[in-house]
Design an enzyme around this catalytic site. Structure first.
Site, PDB file in Angstrom:
ATOM      1  N   SER A  17     -10.909  -0.329   3.214  1.00 46.57           N
ATOM      2  CA  SER A  17     -10.179  -0.586   4.460  1.00 46.57           C
ATOM      3  C   SER A  17      -9.675   0.743   5.024  1.00 46.57           C
ATOM      4  CB  SER A  17      -8.975  -1.478   4.206  1.00 46.57           C
ATOM      5  OG  SER A  17      -9.400  -2.669   3.604  1.00 46.57           O
TER       6      SER A  17
ATOM      7  N   GLU B 268      -5.141   4.152   6.198  1.00 46.02           N
ATOM      8  CA  GLU B 268      -4.847   3.933   4.769  1.00 46.02           C
ATOM      9  C   GLU B 268      -5.317   5.074   3.855  1.00 46.02           C
ATOM     10  OE1 GLU B 268      -5.308  -0.079   2.962  1.00 46.02           O
ATOM     11  OE2 GLU B 268      -6.447   0.980   1.433  1.00 46.02           O
TER      12      GLU B 268
ATOM     13  N   ARG C   5       0.833  -1.217   0.000  1.00 48.39           N
ATOM     14  CA  ARG C   5       0.000   0.000   0.000  1.00 48.39           C
ATOM     15  C   ARG C   5       0.864   1.263   0.000  1.00 48.39           C
ATOM     16  NH1 ARG C   5      -3.196  -3.667  -0.700  1.00 48.39           N
ATOM     17  NH2 ARG C   5      -4.894  -4.268   0.691  1.00 48.39           N
TER      18      ARG C   5
HETATM   19  P1  FAD Z   1      -8.648   9.149  -4.935  1.00 52.46           P
HETATM   20  O1  FAD Z   1      -9.343   8.709  -3.691  1.00 52.46           O
HETATM   21  O2  FAD Z   1      -9.307  10.174  -5.770  1.00 52.46           O
HETATM   22  O3  FAD Z   1      -7.175   9.629  -4.553  1.00 52.46           O
HETATM   23  C1  FAD Z   1      -6.373   8.832  -3.727  1.00 52.46           C
HETATM   24  C2  FAD Z   1      -4.975   9.465  -3.655  1.00 52.46           C
HETATM   25  O4  FAD Z   1      -4.368   9.418  -4.946  1.00 52.46           O
HETATM   26  C3  FAD Z   1      -5.002  10.941  -3.256  1.00 52.46           C
HETATM   27  O5  FAD Z   1      -3.850  11.207  -2.497  1.00 52.46           O
HETATM   28  C4  FAD Z   1      -4.939  11.675  -4.591  1.00 52.46           C
HETATM   29  O6  FAD Z   1      -4.333  12.961  -4.459  1.00 52.46           O
HETATM   30  C5  FAD Z   1      -4.067  10.740  -5.408  1.00 52.46           C
HETATM   31  N1  FAD Z   1      -4.346  10.726  -6.859  1.00 52.46           N
HETATM   32  C6  FAD Z   1      -5.524  10.453  -7.463  1.00 52.46           C
HETATM   33  N2  FAD Z   1      -5.377  10.474  -8.806  1.00 52.46           N
HETATM   34  C7  FAD Z   1      -4.077  10.783  -9.045  1.00 52.46           C
HETATM   35  C8  FAD Z   1      -3.292  10.955 -10.229  1.00 52.46           C
HETATM   36  N3  FAD Z   1      -3.805  10.810 -11.471  1.00 52.46           N
HETATM   37  N4  FAD Z   1      -1.975  11.272 -10.085  1.00 52.46           N
HETATM   38  C9  FAD Z   1      -1.410  11.433  -8.857  1.00 52.46           C
HETATM   39  N5  FAD Z   1      -2.113  11.292  -7.713  1.00 52.46           N
HETATM   40  C10 FAD Z   1      -3.424  10.951  -7.805  1.00 52.46           C
HETATM   41  N6  FAD Z   1      -7.757  -0.336  -2.365  1.00 52.46           N
HETATM   42  C11 FAD Z   1      -6.978  -1.423  -2.541  1.00 52.46           C
HETATM   43  O7  FAD Z   1      -5.747  -1.294  -2.646  1.00 52.46           O
HETATM   44  N7  FAD Z   1      -7.509  -2.675  -2.616  1.00 52.46           N
HETATM   45  C12 FAD Z   1      -8.832  -2.903  -2.516  1.00 52.46           C
HETATM   46  O8  FAD Z   1      -9.271  -4.039  -2.589  1.00 52.46           O
HETATM   47  C13 FAD Z   1      -9.692  -1.783  -2.293  1.00 52.46           C
HETATM   48  N8  FAD Z   1     -11.017  -1.952  -2.138  1.00 52.46           N
HETATM   49  C14 FAD Z   1     -11.819  -0.868  -1.884  1.00 52.46           C
HETATM   50  C15 FAD Z   1     -13.191  -1.079  -1.697  1.00 52.46           C
HETATM   51  C16 FAD Z   1     -14.037  -0.011  -1.455  1.00 52.46           C
HETATM   52  C17 FAD Z   1     -15.508  -0.253  -1.240  1.00 52.46           C
HETATM   53  C18 FAD Z   1     -13.508   1.310  -1.427  1.00 52.46           C
HETATM   54  C19 FAD Z   1     -14.420   2.480  -1.212  1.00 52.46           C
HETATM   55  C20 FAD Z   1     -12.147   1.527  -1.610  1.00 52.46           C
HETATM   56  C21 FAD Z   1     -11.287   0.430  -1.829  1.00 52.46           C
HETATM   57  N9  FAD Z   1      -9.904   0.600  -2.017  1.00 52.46           N
HETATM   58  C22 FAD Z   1      -9.104  -0.491  -2.236  1.00 52.46           C
HETATM   59  C23 FAD Z   1      -9.307   1.939  -1.950  1.00 52.46           C
HETATM   60  C24 FAD Z   1      -9.384   2.715  -3.318  1.00 52.46           C
HETATM   61  O9  FAD Z   1     -10.376   2.194  -4.133  1.00 52.46           O
HETATM   62  C25 FAD Z   1      -8.066   2.683  -4.066  1.00 52.46           C
HETATM   63  O10 FAD Z   1      -7.024   3.199  -3.279  1.00 52.46           O
HETATM   64  C26 FAD Z   1      -8.129   3.465  -5.398  1.00 52.46           C
HETATM   65  O11 FAD Z   1      -6.945   3.262  -6.141  1.00 52.46           O
HETATM   66  C27 FAD Z   1      -8.335   4.964  -5.203  1.00 52.46           C
HETATM   67  O12 FAD Z   1      -8.589   5.525  -6.474  1.00 52.46           O
HETATM   68  P2  FAD Z   1      -9.294   6.937  -6.639  1.00 52.46           P
HETATM   69  O13 FAD Z   1      -9.254   7.294  -8.084  1.00 52.46           O
HETATM   70  O14 FAD Z   1     -10.632   6.906  -6.028  1.00 52.46           O
HETATM   71  O15 FAD Z   1      -8.293   7.858  -5.818  1.00 52.46           O
HETATM   72  P1  NAP Z   2     -10.137 -11.351   4.147  1.00 50.54           P
HETATM   73  O1  NAP Z   2     -10.156 -12.299   2.992  1.00 50.54           O
HETATM   74  O2  NAP Z   2     -11.222 -11.419   5.163  1.00 50.54           O
HETATM   75  O3  NAP Z   2      -8.726 -11.444   4.881  1.00 50.54           O
HETATM   76  C1  NAP Z   2      -8.438 -10.627   6.019  1.00 50.54           C
HETATM   77  C2  NAP Z   2      -7.026 -10.117   5.909  1.00 50.54           C
HETATM   78  O4  NAP Z   2      -6.137 -11.208   5.956  1.00 50.54           O
HETATM   79  C3  NAP Z   2      -6.830  -9.410   4.597  1.00 50.54           C
HETATM   80  O5  NAP Z   2      -6.692  -8.061   4.905  1.00 50.54           O
HETATM   81  C4  NAP Z   2      -5.601 -10.035   3.970  1.00 50.54           C
HETATM   82  O6  NAP Z   2      -4.504  -9.138   3.881  1.00 50.54           O
HETATM   83  C5  NAP Z   2      -5.186 -11.119   4.924  1.00 50.54           C
HETATM   84  N1  NAP Z   2      -5.123 -12.414   4.196  1.00 50.54           N
HETATM   85  C6  NAP Z   2      -6.156 -13.231   3.887  1.00 50.54           C
HETATM   86  N2  NAP Z   2      -5.694 -14.342   3.271  1.00 50.54           N
HETATM   87  C7  NAP Z   2      -4.350 -14.219   3.201  1.00 50.54           C
HETATM   88  C8  NAP Z   2      -3.319 -15.030   2.678  1.00 50.54           C
HETATM   89  N3  NAP Z   2      -3.579 -16.217   2.122  1.00 50.54           N
HETATM   90  N4  NAP Z   2      -2.053 -14.588   2.759  1.00 50.54           N
HETATM   91  C9  NAP Z   2      -1.776 -13.406   3.314  1.00 50.54           C
HETATM   92  N5  NAP Z   2      -2.715 -12.583   3.825  1.00 50.54           N
HETATM   93  C10 NAP Z   2      -3.994 -12.980   3.777  1.00 50.54           C
HETATM   94  O7  NAP Z   2     -10.063  -9.856   3.591  1.00 50.54           O
HETATM   95  P2  NAP Z   2     -11.184  -8.918   3.001  1.00 50.54           P
HETATM   96  O8  NAP Z   2     -11.319  -7.766   3.896  1.00 50.54           O
HETATM   97  O9  NAP Z   2     -12.402  -9.694   2.607  1.00 50.54           O
HETATM   98  O10 NAP Z   2     -10.489  -8.387   1.672  1.00 50.54           O
HETATM   99  C11 NAP Z   2     -10.167  -9.269   0.628  1.00 50.54           C
HETATM  100  C12 NAP Z   2      -9.047  -8.675  -0.188  1.00 50.54           C
HETATM  101  O11 NAP Z   2      -9.463  -7.427  -0.749  1.00 50.54           O
HETATM  102  C13 NAP Z   2      -7.791  -8.380   0.647  1.00 50.54           C
HETATM  103  O12 NAP Z   2      -6.658  -8.636  -0.147  1.00 50.54           O
HETATM  104  C14 NAP Z   2      -7.919  -6.913   0.954  1.00 50.54           C
HETATM  105  O13 NAP Z   2      -6.647  -6.280   1.098  1.00 50.54           O
HETATM  106  C15 NAP Z   2      -8.646  -6.373  -0.281  1.00 50.54           C
HETATM  107  N6  NAP Z   2      -9.455  -5.206   0.095  1.00 50.54           N
HETATM  108  C16 NAP Z   2      -8.810  -4.023   0.276  1.00 50.54           C
HETATM  109  C17 NAP Z   2      -9.536  -2.882   0.603  1.00 50.54           C
HETATM  110  C18 NAP Z   2      -8.842  -1.552   0.740  1.00 50.54           C
HETATM  111  O14 NAP Z   2      -9.506  -0.538   0.828  1.00 50.54           O
HETATM  112  N7  NAP Z   2      -7.524  -1.503   0.766  1.00 50.54           N
HETATM  113  C19 NAP Z   2     -10.905  -2.958   0.784  1.00 50.54           C
HETATM  114  C20 NAP Z   2     -11.517  -4.188   0.636  1.00 50.54           C
HETATM  115  C21 NAP Z   2     -10.788  -5.322   0.289  1.00 50.54           C
HETATM  116  P3  NAP Z   2      -4.248  -8.102   2.651  1.00 50.54           P
HETATM  117  O15 NAP Z   2      -5.213  -6.999   2.888  1.00 50.54           O
HETATM  118  O16 NAP Z   2      -2.837  -7.679   2.887  1.00 50.54           O
HETATM  119  O17 NAP Z   2      -4.462  -8.806   1.376  1.00 50.54           O
END
Ligand code: FAD
Ligand code: NAP
Length: 342
Positions: free
Chosen positions: A239, A335, A166
């Protein structure tokens, strides 16, 4: 098309938390020329600039001074195809999930585990988005960014991006780089990653014995729709905390006190703890104060039931952080990106 600067705009529709703060100015830029022009206008008027995409990884804790520049550029193109490995480039404003589906529709595998992540292509490298065992660094083939300090464009290789969990150089140098377009190296032959979470089980439930990349995408979409709140219905930014990395000795000591500890050993010897599990153990799941809450199914997701302010979400997050530190000795790191920066 000429640049449309809108004064005094509510950002509620532009952040998935649905927080109602105002921007002095908003511009939606649909070409690189408009991005450059908007930055020049802001510089001339000495406005600070906040670049956004889909607003799905933001916590807006107050009104945003200066200019909010929403990147809305579109376009997807194939750059290179050797019959097996195909390099695809997308403009920063492309919606991420639509881009994933587009590549799958072209018969290209690689991005399937990253299905249904909200936001744009341009924001994806910011935190090296990841899900179900895949991060964009695994498919990354380069990007083009604008240096907001010098006004020049620069090409970034995988090494240049300094991707981490991340994390990236773009997150480490906030406000410097505006990502214009991103390239991914995808494969015609799928090398599926099914061993993470309930993916394999969901495919079995769907009666799919020999899945394609599109099947994996559909399975992951169905898991995510069940588990995660849809921001269109309940404000959230996914998250809210990163999964903390602790050293092996601390993880072992915690396991003695909490035999059910959810922990994943990492290649560097550290151990990743599931932040959601810690929060749930501490009794926060489903907690609500006013309109700020912890989701009832997924403790890692903070939610806005309607009228919560960014400050109220932040206060809830700080209370959770303090409690987790006191109980487990583990510091949770937020995050989403917090603005205005404090
Ligand atoms: P924004 O929220 O608009 O911006 C995020 C950051 O990036 C800000 O600092 C902004 O200034 C910067 N930014 C945006 N666009 C640019 C650009 N073109 N150049 C430079 N900087 C920029 N994230 C995960 O990693 N894994 C997931 O599974 C995941 N699941 C999610 C599920 C839900 C329901 C939600 C709401 C979010 C989730 N996220 C997840 C977080 C999010 O979707 C990601 O981080 C996504 O990449 C953000 O994109 P955005 O365009 O909405 O960015
Ligand atoms: P989950 O499957 O309930 O698992 C809980 C946590 O355990 C996750 O955060 C994941 O870490 C870790 N995990 C599970 N299985 C693993 C494995 N085999 N090896 C290592 N780590 C493991 O998680 P969930 O909340 O439903 O999300 C599913 C996936 O979507 C995850 O990868 C999660 O990161 C991603 N997600 C991200 C966001 C976001 O906003 N960043 C939001 C929703 C979902 P990791 O998170 O490091 O993978």
């Amino acid at each position: 098309m000429s640049l449309q600067l809108q004064p005094d705009v509510s950002l509620k529709p532009f952040n998935t938390f649905g927080i109602d703060v105002r921007a002095d100015w908003l511009v939606q830029a649909s070409s690189q020329a408009q991005i450059v022009e908007a930055l020049a206008v802001a510089q001339a008027r000495q406005w600070p600039v906040l670049v956004i995409g889909g607003g799905s990884n933001l916590l807006l804790a107050g009104d945003i001074p200066g200019l909010v520049l929403r990147v809305a550029t579109r376009g997807i193109r194939l750059l290179d195809d050797d019959g097996e490995r195909v390099v695809v480039e997308a403009e920063a404003g492309e919606p991420w999930h639509g881009f994933v589906l587009h590549t799958l529709g072209l018969g290209l595998a690689g991005l399937e585990n990253l299905s249904l992540i909200p936001g744009t292509v341009g924001a994806a490298p910011m935190q090296n988005i990841g899900a179900y065992g895949v991060e964009i660094q695994d498919l990354f083939a380069g990007l083009t960014a604008l240096d907001r300090h010098s006004g020049e464009t620069r090409q970034f290789s995988l090494q240049d991006c300094r991707f981490g969990y991340r994390d990236s150089v773009f997150k480490q140098e906030p406000g410097r780089w505006l990502i214009l377009r991103v390239r991914f190296a995808l494969q015609r032959t799928a090398h599926l990653r099914l061993d993470y979470g309930p993916v394999r089980q969901r495919l079995a439930e769907l009666g799919i014995a020999e899945p394609t990349a599109s099947d994996v995408s559909a399975a992951i979409c169905s898991i995510r729709r069940e588990k995660l709140p849809d921001p269109a219905e309940l404000g959230n930014a996914g998250s809210f905390f990163k999964n903390p990395l602790v050293d092996a000795a601390q993880a072992e000591a915690l396991r003695l006190d909490y035999p059910g500890l959810v922990a994943y050993p990492q290649a560097d010897g550290r151990v990743k703890l599931a932040a959601g599990w810690l929060i749930e153990q501490a009794g926060w799941k489903g907690h609500r104060k006013g309109d700020a809450g912890v989701h009832r199914l997924q403790s890692l997701v903070l939610v806005n039931y309607g009228q919560a302010s960014g400050a109220q979400i932040q206060q809830l997050a700080q209370a959770i952080q303090a409690d987790i530190l006191r109980r487990f000795g583990v510091q949770l790191e937020m995050e989403p990106n917090l603005y205005p920066q404090q």
